[in-house]
Design an enzyme around this catalytic site. Structure first.
Site, mmCIF file in Angstrom:
data_model
loop_
_atom_site.group_PDB
_atom_site.id
_atom_site.type_symbol
_atom_site.label_atom_id
_atom_site.label_comp_id
_atom_site.label_asym_id
_atom_site.label_seq_id
_atom_site.Cartn_x
_atom_site.Cartn_y
_atom_site.Cartn_z
ATOM 1 N N GLU A 61 65.241 5.032 71.104
ATOM 2 C CA GLU A 61 63.945 5.182 70.425
ATOM 3 C C GLU A 61 62.845 5.059 71.484
ATOM 4 O O GLU A 61 62.726 4.018 72.124
ATOM 5 C CB GLU A 61 63.783 4.095 69.342
ATOM 6 C CG GLU A 61 62.388 3.960 68.759
ATOM 7 C CD GLU A 61 61.851 5.230 68.115
ATOM 8 O OE1 GLU A 61 62.475 5.740 67.180
ATOM 9 O OE2 GLU A 61 60.785 5.727 68.571
ATOM 10 N N GLN A 69 55.489 4.668 57.080
ATOM 11 C CA GLN A 69 54.670 5.860 56.836
ATOM 12 C C GLN A 69 54.185 6.014 55.391
ATOM 13 O O GLN A 69 53.103 6.584 55.165
ATOM 14 C CB GLN A 69 55.431 7.108 57.282
ATOM 15 C CG GLN A 69 55.794 7.097 58.758
ATOM 16 C CD GLN A 69 56.804 8.191 59.127
ATOM 17 O OE1 GLN A 69 56.685 9.340 58.724
ATOM 18 N NE2 GLN A 69 57.809 7.827 59.905
ATOM 19 N N VAL A 104 65.739 11.231 73.364
ATOM 20 C CA VAL A 104 66.914 12.090 73.555
ATOM 21 C C VAL A 104 66.443 13.513 73.837
ATOM 22 O O VAL A 104 65.595 14.047 73.114
ATOM 23 C CB VAL A 104 67.815 12.067 72.295
ATOM 24 C CG1 VAL A 104 68.935 13.093 72.406
ATOM 25 C CG2 VAL A 104 68.396 10.669 72.089
ATOM 26 N N CYS A 187 58.230 13.367 52.127
ATOM 27 C CA CYS A 187 57.469 13.009 50.940
ATOM 28 C C CYS A 187 56.653 14.183 50.384
ATOM 29 O O CYS A 187 55.441 14.267 50.588
ATOM 30 C CB CYS A 187 56.555 11.818 51.168
ATOM 31 S SG CYS A 187 55.983 11.160 49.591
ATOM 32 N N ASP A 326 65.329 12.168 57.384
ATOM 33 C CA ASP A 326 64.655 13.463 57.236
ATOM 34 C C ASP A 326 65.370 14.602 57.954
ATOM 35 O O ASP A 326 65.250 15.763 57.563
ATOM 36 C CB ASP A 326 63.219 13.370 57.778
ATOM 37 C CG ASP A 326 62.361 12.409 56.977
ATOM 38 O OD1 ASP A 326 62.767 12.023 55.865
ATOM 39 O OD2 ASP A 326 61.272 12.031 57.475
ATOM 40 N N LYS A 334 63.003 14.531 51.117
ATOM 41 C CA LYS A 334 63.078 13.696 52.318
ATOM 42 C C LYS A 334 62.129 12.513 52.173
ATOM 43 O O LYS A 334 60.910 12.681 52.283
ATOM 44 C CB LYS A 334 62.709 14.545 53.543
ATOM 45 C CG LYS A 334 63.689 15.690 53.775
ATOM 46 C CD LYS A 334 63.306 16.521 54.973
ATOM 47 C CE LYS A 334 64.227 17.721 55.132
ATOM 48 N NZ LYS A 334 65.646 17.389 55.310
ATOM 49 N N THR A 335 62.705 11.342 51.908
ATOM 50 C CA THR A 335 61.881 10.141 51.719
ATOM 51 C C THR A 335 62.582 8.912 52.287
ATOM 52 O O THR A 335 63.798 8.920 52.506
ATOM 53 C CB THR A 335 61.630 9.860 50.216
ATOM 54 O OG1 THR A 335 62.884 9.564 49.592
ATOM 55 C CG2 THR A 335 60.962 11.005 49.498
ATOM 56 N N ALA A 337 62.906 6.312 50.497
ATOM 57 C CA ALA A 337 63.704 5.864 49.352
ATOM 58 C C ALA A 337 65.094 6.483 49.412
ATOM 59 O O ALA A 337 66.092 5.830 49.089
ATOM 60 C CB ALA A 337 63.006 6.259 48.053
ATOM 61 N N CYS A 372 59.706 9.385 44.544
ATOM 62 C CA CYS A 372 58.362 9.703 44.999
ATOM 63 C C CYS A 372 57.362 8.899 44.170
ATOM 64 O O CYS A 372 57.216 9.155 42.973
ATOM 65 C CB CYS A 372 58.137 11.204 44.829
ATOM 66 S SG CYS A 372 56.691 11.740 45.706
HETATM 67 P P1 FAD Z 1 61.328 8.345 60.821
HETATM 68 O O1 FAD Z 1 61.133 7.092 60.054
HETATM 69 O O2 FAD Z 1 60.150 9.229 61.029
HETATM 70 O O3 FAD Z 1 61.957 7.932 62.216
HETATM 71 C C1 FAD Z 1 62.361 8.844 63.191
HETATM 72 C C2 FAD Z 1 62.384 8.105 64.519
HETATM 73 O O4 FAD Z 1 63.026 8.911 65.495
HETATM 74 C C3 FAD Z 1 60.984 7.804 65.039
HETATM 75 O O5 FAD Z 1 60.875 6.429 65.344
HETATM 76 C C4 FAD Z 1 60.868 8.683 66.280
HETATM 77 O O6 FAD Z 1 60.085 8.085 67.303
HETATM 78 C C5 FAD Z 1 62.318 8.821 66.697
HETATM 79 N N1 FAD Z 1 62.581 10.030 67.471
HETATM 80 C C6 FAD Z 1 62.050 11.260 67.304
HETATM 81 N N2 FAD Z 1 62.525 12.100 68.235
HETATM 82 C C7 FAD Z 1 63.387 11.379 68.991
HETATM 83 C C8 FAD Z 1 64.182 11.697 70.124
HETATM 84 N N3 FAD Z 1 64.165 12.918 70.669
HETATM 85 N N4 FAD Z 1 64.931 10.712 70.649
HETATM 86 C C9 FAD Z 1 64.955 9.471 70.116
HETATM 87 N N5 FAD Z 1 64.201 9.120 69.061
HETATM 88 C C10 FAD Z 1 63.432 10.073 68.513
HETATM 89 N N6 FAD Z 1 58.843 7.966 51.701
HETATM 90 C C11 FAD Z 1 59.030 7.277 50.539
HETATM 91 O O7 FAD Z 1 60.149 6.864 50.257
HETATM 92 N N7 FAD Z 1 57.992 7.028 49.689
HETATM 93 C C12 FAD Z 1 56.726 7.433 49.973
HETATM 94 O O8 FAD Z 1 55.812 7.164 49.203
HETATM 95 C C13 FAD Z 1 56.500 8.149 51.170
HETATM 96 N N8 FAD Z 1 55.263 8.572 51.480
HETATM 97 C C14 FAD Z 1 55.026 9.160 52.683
HETATM 98 C C15 FAD Z 1 53.741 9.525 53.021
HETATM 99 C C16 FAD Z 1 53.456 10.075 54.259
HETATM 100 C C17 FAD Z 1 52.052 10.464 54.605
HETATM 101 C C18 FAD Z 1 54.511 10.244 55.201
HETATM 102 C C19 FAD Z 1 54.214 10.794 56.572
HETATM 103 C C20 FAD Z 1 55.816 9.913 54.868
HETATM 104 C C21 FAD Z 1 56.089 9.378 53.604
HETATM 105 N N9 FAD Z 1 57.397 9.044 53.217
HETATM 106 C C22 FAD Z 1 57.608 8.398 52.029
HETATM 107 C C23 FAD Z 1 58.555 9.551 53.989
HETATM 108 C C24 FAD Z 1 59.255 8.518 54.851
HETATM 109 O O9 FAD Z 1 58.349 7.869 55.703
HETATM 110 C C25 FAD Z 1 60.325 9.239 55.655
HETATM 111 O O10 FAD Z 1 61.115 10.022 54.789
HETATM 112 C C26 FAD Z 1 61.210 8.278 56.420
HETATM 113 O O11 FAD Z 1 60.452 7.556 57.357
HETATM 114 C C27 FAD Z 1 62.368 9.017 57.084
HETATM 115 O O12 FAD Z 1 63.071 8.197 57.960
HETATM 116 P P2 FAD Z 1 63.705 8.784 59.303
HETATM 117 O O13 FAD Z 1 64.339 7.633 59.979
HETATM 118 O O14 FAD Z 1 64.470 9.994 59.013
HETATM 119 O O15 FAD Z 1 62.432 9.265 60.152
#
Ligand code: FAD
Length: 428
Positions: A61, A69, A104, A187, A326, A334-335, A337, A372
């Site tokens: 990370e 978020q 990565v 989201c 996501d 994609k959330t 949740a 959501c």
């Molecule tokens: P993320 O939490 O985004 O984490 C991805 C991580 O990977 C980051 O830390 C990033 O730095 C890292 N990364 C990226 N590229 C690389 C790389 N090349 N090498 C190593 N690390 C890397 N969800 C809900 O459930 N309810 C809500 O109400 C909701 N509202 C939202 C509102 C907004 C405005 C936003 C932006 C999002 C919302 N979400 C909500 C969605 C939720 O935040 C995401 O679905 C969730 O964070 C997905 O988790 P993730 O681990 O896949 O991605």
């Protein structure tokens, strides 16, 4: 952490025998490498740390900060300062995990090597892919330069979320346009939530009387899940918001304050909407290094997204690879949740594979659950919970298709508590 490969699990050993004759060199090796320390990466790593006796788990990370978020919608509406959505990455990193602070650049699943941008090569036996989604700001012409200036804002970024609230306050009336793109986004409800909150904020100050609100969405309905769709249709009517369906933002012209949309299903047709305030929900896609890798779907509707089984979350070609969050090519919203329900399934199945089992009918299965929290104003929220096929999947003993104050409180205080204290610690 090891500088040499540990004895591989049976499946890993088989794959190695079939791999290239001369094994490529590595700088370091971990039994499990987790790509991304966001919502999914940390939740999975925390659960692995608890489940394994001698965990050798590394999380790659690059960021020093970890963001909750879902709070950015509330930051954009002035409810919380942006700092409340952020904690240091160090504070959420499970104590049993090794943090590799780098990005990565590439994954070679045949050689079982993750190459970092800094040049190091990390070998693994098992891989969890969770780098989230990529925001393609540049896919809308003019957006990167216009963002944050002259009425153009977005809650899809930590700093821009704060700017959004500034712009909502600065708006004096005229055309307010809120967009939602044609790509999958994190989201999918957020583009509407910020619109309903902005509407409410402008009603409180009296500006709303001088404003016309348009929801320009690439979608063909206000919300995909029945029951909630009807509620939101009523909200849009009550608030006198003008929906424009099948409108996909392709360009912003800040000099004339016009937003250009292509009309989906009508080849070559574009529509120009003037704006005084423009909230953009940008196009998104899988991170480029995933698209380029052998781990992504190479064709079809899910092209570019991580090719995992929609129930087991195991990669469809590489049984020692799993994915969540996501980036995963799953037919659901994609959330965070969704991640909460995916993480225990992924961990259980990964542990089974590590103990030499093949995933069969007894494997843990993710049902596509996502939710959501649809804020429809200050003090009002509808909680949409659904699974694959947009089937309702309620978890509370009340009718959450109704706008409720109790659900608003859940969003403000309950869900952040759940996130920081239970989910990221592998307890929920
Ligand atoms: P993320 O939490 O985004 O984490 C991805 C991580 O990977 C980051 O830390 C990033 O730095 C890292 N990364 C990226 N590229 C690389 C790389 N090349 N090498 C190593 N690390 C890397 N969800 C809900 O459930 N309810 C809500 O109400 C909701 N509202 C939202 C509102 C907004 C405005 C936003 C932006 C999002 C919302 N979400 C909500 C969605 C939720 O935040 C995401 O679905 C969730 O964070 C997905 O988790 P993730 O681990 O896949 O991605």
């Amino acid at each position: 952490m090891n500088t040499q490969a540990t004895p591989a699990a049976p499946e890993a050993a088989t794959a190695r025998r079939q791999g290239p004759a001369a094994a490529p060199s590595i700088d370091v090796h971990h039994q499990i490498v987790v790509v991304g320390g966001g919502t999914a990466g940390i939740t999975v790593a925390a659960r692995l740390g608890k489940a394994l006796k001698h965990p050798d788990v590394a999380v790659v990370e690059p960021s020093e900060a970890h963001y909750y978020q879902p709070m950015w919608t509330l930051v954009g509406a002035g409810v919380f300062p942006k700092e409340r959505s952020m904690r240091s990455e160090a504070s959420v990193m499970p104590r049993q995990a090794t943090w590799i602070k780098d990005r990565v650049a590439a994954i070679d699943p045949d050689a079982r090597i993750v190459t970092l941008e800094g040049g190091k090569r990390v070998g693994y036996d098992y891989l969890v892919v969770a780098p989230g989604i990529q925001i393609d700001w540049g896919a809308v012409k003019g957006l990167p330069d216009a963002l944050g200036t002259d009425g153009v804002c977005s809650i899809y970024d930590y700093r821009q979320a704060e700017r959004t609230w500034q712009m909502i306050q600065d708006f004096e009336g005229g055309e307010a346009v809120f967009t939602s793109p044609s790509t999958p986004i994190k989201c999918g409800g957020a583009p509407q939530k910020i619109m309903y909150l902005a509407d409410d904020a402008w009603r409180k100050t009296g500006v709303r009387k001088r404003a016309r609100l348009t929801f320009a969405t690439a979608g063909s309905v206000i919300f995909g899940v029945k029951g909630f769709r009807e509620t939101l249709q009523r909200v849009v009517e009550r608030k006198d918001i003008h929906p424009r369906f099948k409108h996909d933002l392709i360009e912003i012209r800040p000099e004339t304050k016009e937003a250009v949309f292509r009309v989906l299903g009508e080849e070559g047709k574009t529509v120009l909407l003037p704006y005084d305030f423009l909230h953009v929900s940008p196009p998104m896609s899988a991170p480029d290094f995933i698209k380029r890798s052998k781990l992504a779907y190479q064709e079809g509707d899910l092209k570019g997204w991580l090719k995992v089984d929609k129930h087991t979350l195991q990669h469809l070609d590489y049984p020692n690879v799993f994915g969540a969050g996501d980036v995963a090519g799953l037919p659901t919203a994609k959330t965070g949740a969704a991640v909460r329900k995916q993480a225990p399934v992924l961990v259980r199945n990964l542990l089974a594979v590590m103990s030499g089992k093949r995933l069969g009918s007894e494997a843990a299965a993710y049902d596509g659950y996502s939710s959501c929290p649809l804020l429809t104003g200050y003090g009002k929220m509808v909680l949409a919970e659904f699974a694959y096929g947009n089937e309702p999947a309620p978890s509370l003993p009340i009718d959450t298709t109704k706008e409720r104050y109790s659900m608003y409180l859940l969003k403000l205080y309950g869900l952040p508590f759940l996130y920081w204290n239970l989910m990221l610690k592998g307890r929920a």
